[in-house]
Scaffold this motif. Sequence first.
Motif, PDB file in Angstrom:
ATOM      1  N   ILE A  86      -7.765 -18.452  -4.684  1.00  0.00           N
ATOM      2  CA  ILE A  86      -6.812 -19.496  -5.030  1.00  0.00           C
ATOM      3  C   ILE A  86      -7.136 -20.775  -4.267  1.00  0.00           C
ATOM      4  N   THR A  87      -6.590 -21.870  -4.769  1.00  0.00           N
ATOM      5  CA  THR A  87      -6.708 -23.162  -4.108  1.00  0.00           C
ATOM      6  C   THR A  87      -5.302 -23.739  -3.986  1.00  0.00           C
ATOM      7  N   LEU A  88      -5.029 -24.424  -2.888  1.00  0.00           N
ATOM      8  CA  LEU A  88      -3.739 -25.103  -2.746  1.00  0.00           C
ATOM      9  C   LEU A  88      -3.836 -26.182  -1.684  1.00  0.00           C
ATOM     10  N   GLU A  89      -2.906 -27.126  -1.766  1.00  0.00           N
ATOM     11  CA  GLU A  89      -2.780 -28.173  -0.754  1.00  0.00           C
ATOM     12  C   GLU A  89      -1.549 -27.853   0.073  1.00  0.00           C
ATOM     13  N   PHE A  90      -1.599 -28.198   1.355  1.00  0.00           N
ATOM     14  CA  PHE A  90      -0.452 -27.917   2.216  1.00  0.00           C
ATOM     15  C   PHE A  90      -0.128 -29.118   3.089  1.00  0.00           C
ATOM     16  N   GLU A  91       1.126 -29.187   3.522  1.00  0.00           N
ATOM     17  CA  GLU A  91       1.563 -30.218   4.468  1.00  0.00           C
ATOM     18  C   GLU A  91       2.549 -29.572   5.417  1.00  0.00           C
ATOM     19  N   VAL A  92       2.252 -29.688   6.715  1.00  0.00           N
ATOM     20  CA  VAL A  92       3.085 -29.063   7.741  1.00  0.00           C
ATOM     21  C   VAL A  92       3.896 -30.156   8.440  1.00  0.00           C
ATOM     22  N   TYR A  93       5.225 -29.972   8.425  1.00  0.00           N
ATOM     23  CA  TYR A  93       6.153 -30.935   9.025  1.00  0.00           C
ATOM     24  C   TYR A  93       6.690 -30.416  10.344  1.00  0.00           C
ATOM     25  N   GLY A  94       7.051 -31.343  11.227  1.00  0.00           N
ATOM     26  CA  GLY A  94       7.620 -30.991  12.522  1.00  0.00           C
ATOM     27  C   GLY A  94       6.859 -31.710  13.616  1.00  0.00           C
ATOM     28  N   GLY A 127       3.143 -24.679  21.390  1.00  0.00           N
ATOM     29  CA  GLY A 127       3.759 -26.002  21.576  1.00  0.00           C
ATOM     30  C   GLY A 127       4.216 -26.641  20.279  1.00  0.00           C
ATOM     31  N   CYS A 128       3.755 -26.160  19.143  1.00  0.00           N
ATOM     32  CA  CYS A 128       4.182 -26.722  17.859  1.00  0.00           C
ATOM     33  C   CYS A 128       5.646 -26.369  17.587  1.00  0.00           C
ATOM     34  N   GLN A 129       6.347 -27.325  17.009  1.00  0.00           N
ATOM     35  CA  GLN A 129       7.697 -27.052  16.518  1.00  0.00           C
ATOM     36  C   GLN A 129       7.660 -27.324  15.023  1.00  0.00           C
ATOM     37  N   ILE A 130       7.394 -26.272  14.263  1.00  0.00           N
ATOM     38  CA  ILE A 130       7.204 -26.424  12.822  1.00  0.00           C
ATOM     39  C   ILE A 130       8.542 -26.390  12.100  1.00  0.00           C
ATOM     40  N   GLU A 131       8.791 -27.416  11.274  1.00  0.00           N
ATOM     41  CA  GLU A 131      10.005 -27.438  10.457  1.00  0.00           C
ATOM     42  C   GLU A 131       9.769 -26.676   9.160  1.00  0.00           C
ATOM     43  N   ARG A 132       8.668 -27.021   8.500  1.00  0.00           N
ATOM     44  CA  ARG A 132       8.359 -26.351   7.226  1.00  0.00           C
ATOM     45  C   ARG A 132       6.917 -26.643   6.836  1.00  0.00           C
ATOM     46  N   CYS A 133       6.418 -25.834   5.893  1.00  0.00           N
ATOM     47  CA  CYS A 133       5.101 -26.056   5.320  1.00  0.00           C
ATOM     48  C   CYS A 133       5.274 -26.134   3.811  1.00  0.00           C
ATOM     49  N   GLU A 134       4.967 -27.291   3.238  1.00  0.00           N
ATOM     50  CA  GLU A 134       5.090 -27.477   1.782  1.00  0.00           C
ATOM     51  C   GLU A 134       3.746 -27.231   1.112  1.00  0.00           C
ATOM     52  N   LEU A 135       3.792 -26.570  -0.032  1.00  0.00           N
ATOM     53  CA  LEU A 135       2.582 -26.278  -0.801  1.00  0.00           C
ATOM     54  C   LEU A 135       2.590 -27.064  -2.100  1.00  0.00           C
ATOM     55  N   ARG A 136       1.412 -27.522  -2.515  1.00  0.00           N
ATOM     56  CA  ARG A 136       1.283 -28.275  -3.768  1.00  0.00           C
ATOM     57  C   ARG A 136       0.032 -27.831  -4.518  1.00  0.00           C
ATOM     58  N   ASN A 137       0.085 -28.000  -5.827  1.00  0.00           N
ATOM     59  CA  ASN A 137      -1.102 -27.816  -6.686  1.00  0.00           C
ATOM     60  C   ASN A 137      -1.797 -26.475  -6.484  1.00  0.00           C
ATOM     61  N   GLN A 138      -1.016 -25.408  -6.402  1.00  0.00           N
ATOM     62  CA  GLN A 138      -1.621 -24.093  -6.246  1.00  0.00           C
ATOM     63  C   GLN A 138      -2.134 -23.600  -7.598  1.00  0.00           C
ATOM     64  N   SER A 139      -3.354 -23.083  -7.621  1.00  0.00           N
ATOM     65  CA  SER A 139      -3.896 -22.501  -8.846  1.00  0.00           C
ATOM     66  C   SER A 139      -4.979 -21.493  -8.515  1.00  0.00           C
ATOM     67  N   ASN A 140      -5.357 -20.733  -9.527  1.00  0.00           N
ATOM     68  CA  ASN A 140      -6.446 -19.775  -9.359  1.00  0.00           C
ATOM     69  C   ASN A 140      -7.773 -20.510  -9.443  1.00  0.00           C
ATOM     70  N   LEU A 141      -8.794 -19.886  -8.905  1.00  0.00           N
ATOM     71  CA  LEU A 141     -10.094 -20.531  -8.779  1.00  0.00           C
ATOM     72  C   LEU A 141     -11.182 -19.521  -9.129  1.00  0.00           C
ATOM     73  N   ASN A 142     -12.207 -19.983  -9.814  1.00  0.00           N
ATOM     74  CA  ASN A 142     -13.342 -19.103 -10.114  1.00  0.00           C
ATOM     75  C   ASN A 142     -14.367 -19.092  -8.986  1.00  0.00           C
ATOM     76  N   ARG A 143     -14.550 -20.268  -8.368  1.00  0.00           N
ATOM     77  CA  ARG A 143     -15.474 -20.324  -7.238  1.00  0.00           C
ATOM     78  C   ARG A 143     -15.019 -21.432  -6.291  1.00  0.00           C
ATOM     79  N   LEU A 144     -15.429 -21.321  -5.038  1.00  0.00           N
ATOM     80  CA  LEU A 144     -15.010 -22.274  -4.014  1.00  0.00           C
ATOM     81  C   LEU A 144     -15.715 -23.614  -4.198  1.00  0.00           C
TER      82      LEU A 144
END
Length: 102
Positions: free
Chosen positions: A11-19, A76-93
């Motif tokens: 799979i492929t996806l984009e992520f953003e970690v807040y906090g 030391g991280c204080q993570i609020e949330r991790c948002e995911l975007r554009n998740q899809s299946n992938l045939n190759r990297l």
Amino acid sequence: MMGIPDIRHLITLEFEVYGHVQGLNLTKDTRDRCTKAGITGWVKNSKRGTIVGKMQGPKEEVDKMITWLSSEGSPGCQIERCELRNQSNLNRLDYKDFAIRF
């Protein structure tokens, strides 16, 4: 040596970690963990104070990384949330490795 992963489970996806996540080795630790897990892509600090990136790899390993990025992270991280975007299946990297971008 690991076997060739089942391509149906890439799979492929984009992520953003807040906090409070910048300046605490989170980009470096993300790269190291992804590299070890056979995940390719990239990660970087955003101007918004978040950490953003893209992961491609076996679904099982990507899911584990998302759990880590959502709840644990580097010391030391204080993570609020991790948002995911554009998740899809992938045939190759699309990427050869996992890089830190600046």
